[in-house]
Design a protein around this motif. Structure first.
Motif, mmCIF file in Angstrom:
data_model
loop_
_atom_site.group_PDB
_atom_site.id
_atom_site.type_symbol
_atom_site.label_atom_id
_atom_site.label_comp_id
_atom_site.label_asym_id
_atom_site.label_seq_id
_atom_site.Cartn_x
_atom_site.Cartn_y
_atom_site.Cartn_z
ATOM 1 N N GLN B 1 -9.524 8.747 9.691
ATOM 2 C CA GLN B 1 -8.609 9.810 9.240
ATOM 3 C C GLN B 1 -7.200 9.242 9.056
ATOM 4 N N SER B 2 -6.608 9.543 7.884
ATOM 5 C CA SER B 2 -5.291 8.996 7.578
ATOM 6 C C SER B 2 -4.242 9.665 8.441
ATOM 7 N N GLU B 87 -4.590 9.149 -8.719
ATOM 8 C CA GLU B 87 -4.509 9.438 -7.295
ATOM 9 C C GLU B 87 -3.086 9.182 -6.830
ATOM 10 N N TYR B 89 -0.483 8.885 -3.494
ATOM 11 C CA TYR B 89 -0.431 8.616 -2.070
ATOM 12 C C TYR B 89 1.009 8.672 -1.586
ATOM 13 N N TYR B 91 3.749 7.774 1.611
ATOM 14 C CA TYR B 91 3.953 6.782 2.661
ATOM 15 C C TYR B 91 5.217 7.148 3.419
ATOM 16 N N TYR B 93 7.683 5.545 6.780
ATOM 17 C CA TYR B 93 7.879 4.632 7.893
ATOM 18 C C TYR B 93 7.727 5.422 9.184
ATOM 19 N N ASN B 97 3.461 3.157 14.167
ATOM 20 C CA ASN B 97 2.908 1.946 13.554
ATOM 21 C C ASN B 97 4.075 1.160 12.992
ATOM 22 N N LEU B 99 4.327 -0.749 10.787
ATOM 23 C CA LEU B 99 4.317 -0.899 9.336
ATOM 24 C C LEU B 99 4.397 0.449 8.623
ATOM 25 N N PHE B 102 0.310 5.773 5.711
ATOM 26 C CA PHE B 102 0.009 6.331 4.401
ATOM 27 C C PHE B 102 -0.716 7.662 4.529
ATOM 28 N N GLY B 103 -0.711 8.404 3.442
ATOM 29 C CA GLY B 103 -1.525 9.609 3.353
ATOM 30 C C GLY B 103 -2.923 9.280 2.872
ATOM 31 N N GLY B 104 -3.787 10.285 2.907
ATOM 32 C CA GLY B 104 -5.169 10.100 2.502
ATOM 33 C C GLY B 104 -5.388 10.128 0.999
ATOM 34 N N GLY B 105 -4.348 10.512 0.257
ATOM 35 C CA GLY B 105 -4.460 10.511 -1.194
ATOM 36 C C GLY B 105 -4.844 11.872 -1.759
#
Lengths: 120, 111
Positions: B1-2, B87, B89, B91, B93, B97, B99, B102-105
């Motif tokens: 899961q994103s 698609e 997406y 993002y 920060y 994490n 880095l 991200f989202g699931g799209g």
């Protein structure tokens, strides 16, 4: 123009090793973080790791298995390598240039076309 | 899961507007103004379309705009065109994490 060139596809068997490359051009390779994002079918984007070619500083997400992010400044190329692939490594892997300000990633401004890795 | 929640699909007719949401937490979207959006089409290099919550790279048309409120970011595409299909997406920060997340799209279909 910033360009990130990757091989389009790799097909491997479980247990095999793999190195995929990303050749950068159009900017000072030493001066930007560059890294890898994976896209698995039916899932969102996920970080693999990033590296700063200037001093080899790196950040990664090791929870996704045994891989290494590295860079060769002499040829403006970053690599993603696995020593032993698993079927769960099947995905599209994108090389990305990272814009970082004050240690914070603010955007990914250039992407490669992606390398489709199939492990079966 | 994103880590960031996006609707799996969105659609609109040519000329209409569509808004795609991206919901995070107080540790990512709510904490930073470093939200960006990306368009991905099969076989093509993904493209940055929005960064810094609502800034556009020079090559991205003004039909694309975005906003943020609390823990939710939104992307709006006005005057939909066939070439907007793809698609999308998000993002951000943060999110615990180092880095970012991200989202699931969201798959956008222009009817």
């Amino acid at each position: 123009e910033v360009q990130l060139v990757q091989p389009r596809e790799e097909v491997k068997k479980p247990g095999e090793s793999l190195v995929i490359s990303c050749k950068a051009s159009g900017y000072s390779f030493d001066s930007y973080y560059i890294g890898w994002v994976r896209h698995m079918s039916g899932r969102g984007l996920e970080w693999m790791g990033i590296i700063y070619p200037g001093d080899a500083d790196s950040r990664d997400c090791p929870s996704y298995g045994q891989f290494t992010v590295s860079a060769d400044k002499s040829i403006d190329t970053v690599y993603l390598r696995w020593t032993s692939l698993r079927a769960s490594d099947t995905a599209v892997y994108y090389c990305v240039r990272v814009i970082m300000i004050g240690g914070v990633i603010v955007r990914l401004d250039s992407w490669g076309q992606g390398t489709r890795v199939t492990v079966s | 899961q994103s880590a960031l929640a996006q609707p799996p699909s969105a659609s609109g007719s040519p000329g209409q507007s569509v808004t795609i949401s991206c919901t995070g937490t107080s540790a990512d979207i709510g904490a930073y103004d470093h939200v960006s959006w990306y368009q991905i089409n099969p076989g093509e290099a993904p493209r940055l379309i929005i960064f810094g919550v609502n800034e556009r790279p020079a090559a991205v048309p003004a039909r694309y705009s975005a906003s943020k409120s609390g823990n939710t970011a939104s992307l709006t595409i006005s005057g939909l065109r066939a070439e907007d299909e793809g698609e999308y997406y998000c993002y951000s920060y943060g999110g615990g994490n180092k880095l970012g997340v991200f989202g699931g799209g969201t798959k956008l279909t222009v009817l």
